[in-house]
Design a protein around this motif. Structure first.
Motif, PDB file in Angstrom:
ATOM      1  N   VAL A 168       0.787  -0.827   0.166  1.00 55.64           N
ATOM      2  CA  VAL A 168      -0.193   0.268   0.108  1.00 55.64           C
ATOM      3  C   VAL A 168       0.357   1.274   0.155  1.00 55.64           C
ATOM      4  O   VAL A 168       0.827   2.281  -0.689  1.00 55.64           O
ATOM      5  N   ILE A 169       1.779   1.533   0.579  1.00 57.93           N
ATOM      6  CA  ILE A 169       2.984   2.440   1.049  1.00 57.93           C
ATOM      7  C   ILE A 169       3.628   2.614  -0.702  1.00 57.93           C
ATOM      8  O   ILE A 169       3.620   3.378  -1.066  1.00 57.93           O
ATOM      9  N   GLU A 170       4.178   1.390  -0.476  1.00 55.71           N
ATOM     10  CA  GLU A 170       5.233   1.441  -2.385  1.00 55.71           C
ATOM     11  C   GLU A 170       3.698   1.955  -3.518  1.00 55.71           C
ATOM     12  O   GLU A 170       4.230   2.892  -4.375  1.00 55.71           O
ATOM     13  N   ALA A 171       2.540   1.540  -3.371  1.00 55.28           N
ATOM     14  CA  ALA A 171       1.807   1.982  -4.053  1.00 55.28           C
ATOM     15  C   ALA A 171       1.048   4.301  -4.090  1.00 55.28           C
ATOM     16  O   ALA A 171       1.469   4.405  -5.509  1.00 55.28           O
ATOM     17  N   GLY A 172       1.396   4.420  -3.091  1.00 53.97           N
ATOM     18  CA  GLY A 172       1.797   5.295  -3.329  1.00 53.97           C
ATOM     19  C   GLY A 172       0.350   5.822  -2.184  1.00 53.97           C
ATOM     20  O   GLY A 172       0.056   6.764  -2.048  1.00 53.97           O
ATOM     21  N   GLY A 173      -0.444   4.794  -1.208  1.00 57.59           N
ATOM     22  CA  GLY A 173      -1.283   4.893  -0.410  1.00 57.59           C
ATOM     23  C   GLY A 173      -2.387   4.618  -0.865  1.00 57.59           C
ATOM     24  O   GLY A 173      -2.628   4.059  -2.023  1.00 57.59           O
ATOM     25  N   MET A 174      -3.288   4.147   0.522  1.00 58.21           N
ATOM     26  CA  MET A 174      -4.364   3.409  -0.048  1.00 58.21           C
ATOM     27  C   MET A 174      -5.381   3.280  -1.116  1.00 58.21           C
ATOM     28  O   MET A 174      -6.112   2.567  -2.096  1.00 58.21           O
ATOM     29  N   PHE A 175      -5.563   5.012  -1.778  1.00 57.26           N
ATOM     30  CA  PHE A 175      -6.173   5.451  -2.837  1.00 57.26           C
ATOM     31  C   PHE A 175      -5.441   4.629  -4.632  1.00 57.26           C
ATOM     32  O   PHE A 175      -6.248   3.839  -5.206  1.00 57.26           O
ATOM     33  N   ALA A 176      -3.736   4.894  -4.259  1.00 60.24           N
ATOM     34  CA  ALA A 176      -2.850   4.634  -5.399  1.00 60.24           C
ATOM     35  C   ALA A 176      -3.267   2.785  -5.541  1.00 60.24           C
ATOM     36  O   ALA A 176      -3.121   2.581  -6.701  1.00 60.24           O
ATOM     37  N   ALA A 178      -5.324   1.030  -4.436  1.00 61.61           N
ATOM     38  CA  ALA A 178      -6.930   0.817  -4.424  1.00 61.61           C
ATOM     39  C   ALA A 178      -7.371   0.485  -6.213  1.00 61.61           C
ATOM     40  O   ALA A 178      -7.219  -0.331  -6.960  1.00 61.61           O
ATOM     41  N   ARG A 179      -6.502   1.502  -7.056  1.00 61.98           N
ATOM     42  CA  ARG A 179      -6.414   1.882  -8.228  1.00 61.98           C
ATOM     43  C   ARG A 179      -5.507   0.233  -8.978  1.00 61.98           C
ATOM     44  O   ARG A 179      -5.751   0.019  -9.840  1.00 61.98           O
TER      45      ARG A 179
END
Length: 188
Positions: A168-176, A178-179
């Motif tokens: 989740v952190i690696e992706a850039g947060g929850m919304f990123a 989820a996308r």
């Protein structure tokens, strides 16, 4: 001076050391909460105020000319990020260029805000690392090995696994995140 070889694998750089009960007023004073992190120039400005609530006896955190920090890793004690729940705290650190915080324990809201924003990795240690490191020492966090190493003498300390929040952190947060996994539509 500092090196990041994959946000989730290895973070290397100088550390900034704090102790117990570091609250969000110290992490980012309330007077800067009017800055809107989604506006790029305000995001950068927010980074220049990271840890601005600390007494003047502490070295300035965002001390680079461009308002960023030379410190990639923050080390704290117990109850890190206590006080009011401010998403601005981990966002300011990310905007300044910090990548991880290693503490003995966290206030739940701070830990959750680190994950939700994807700005910094909140890592835990059972040892009181804030008494074993000094500000400015070079360290390396290896998240696959769950370690932090003091580079001056090679001493390795074990960290607790970060677990399921790492992607989740690696992706850039929850919304990123989820996308990325298709839970919500990607922005066009």
């Amino acid at each position: 001076m500092s090196e990041t070889t994959s946000k989730t694998t290895v973070i290397r750089g100088p550390v900034y050391v704090l102790e117990d009960n570091i609250d969000t007023d110290l992490l980012i004073p309330a007077c800067y909460l009017n800055l809107v992190p989604t506006i790029p120039e305000e995001y950068r400005k927010l980074g220049s105020y990271a840890l601005a609530g600390l007494p003047e006896s502490f070295p300035k955190f965002a001390s680079n000319e461009d308002g960023t920090t030379p410190y990639k890793i923050v080390i704290g004690g117990r109850n890190f990020g206590c006080g009011s729940s401010r998403e601005h705290a981990p966002i300011a650190w990310g905007a300044a260029g910090a990548l991880a915080v290693v503490a003995q324990s966290y206030a739940r809201s701070f830990f959750c805000n680190c994950v939700a924003t994807g700005e910094v990795f909140p890592l835990e240690s059972e040892l009181r690392l804030c008494t074993l490191f000094k500000t400015g020492e070079m360290a390396e966090v290896d998240m696959e090995a769950n370690t932090i190493t003091r580079l001056s003498d090679g001493t390795v300390y074990t960290l607790k696994p970060i677990g399921a929040v790492a992607p989740v952190i690696e992706a850039g947060g929850m919304f990123a995140y989820a996308r990325k996994i298709g839970m919500i539509k990607k922005q066009s």
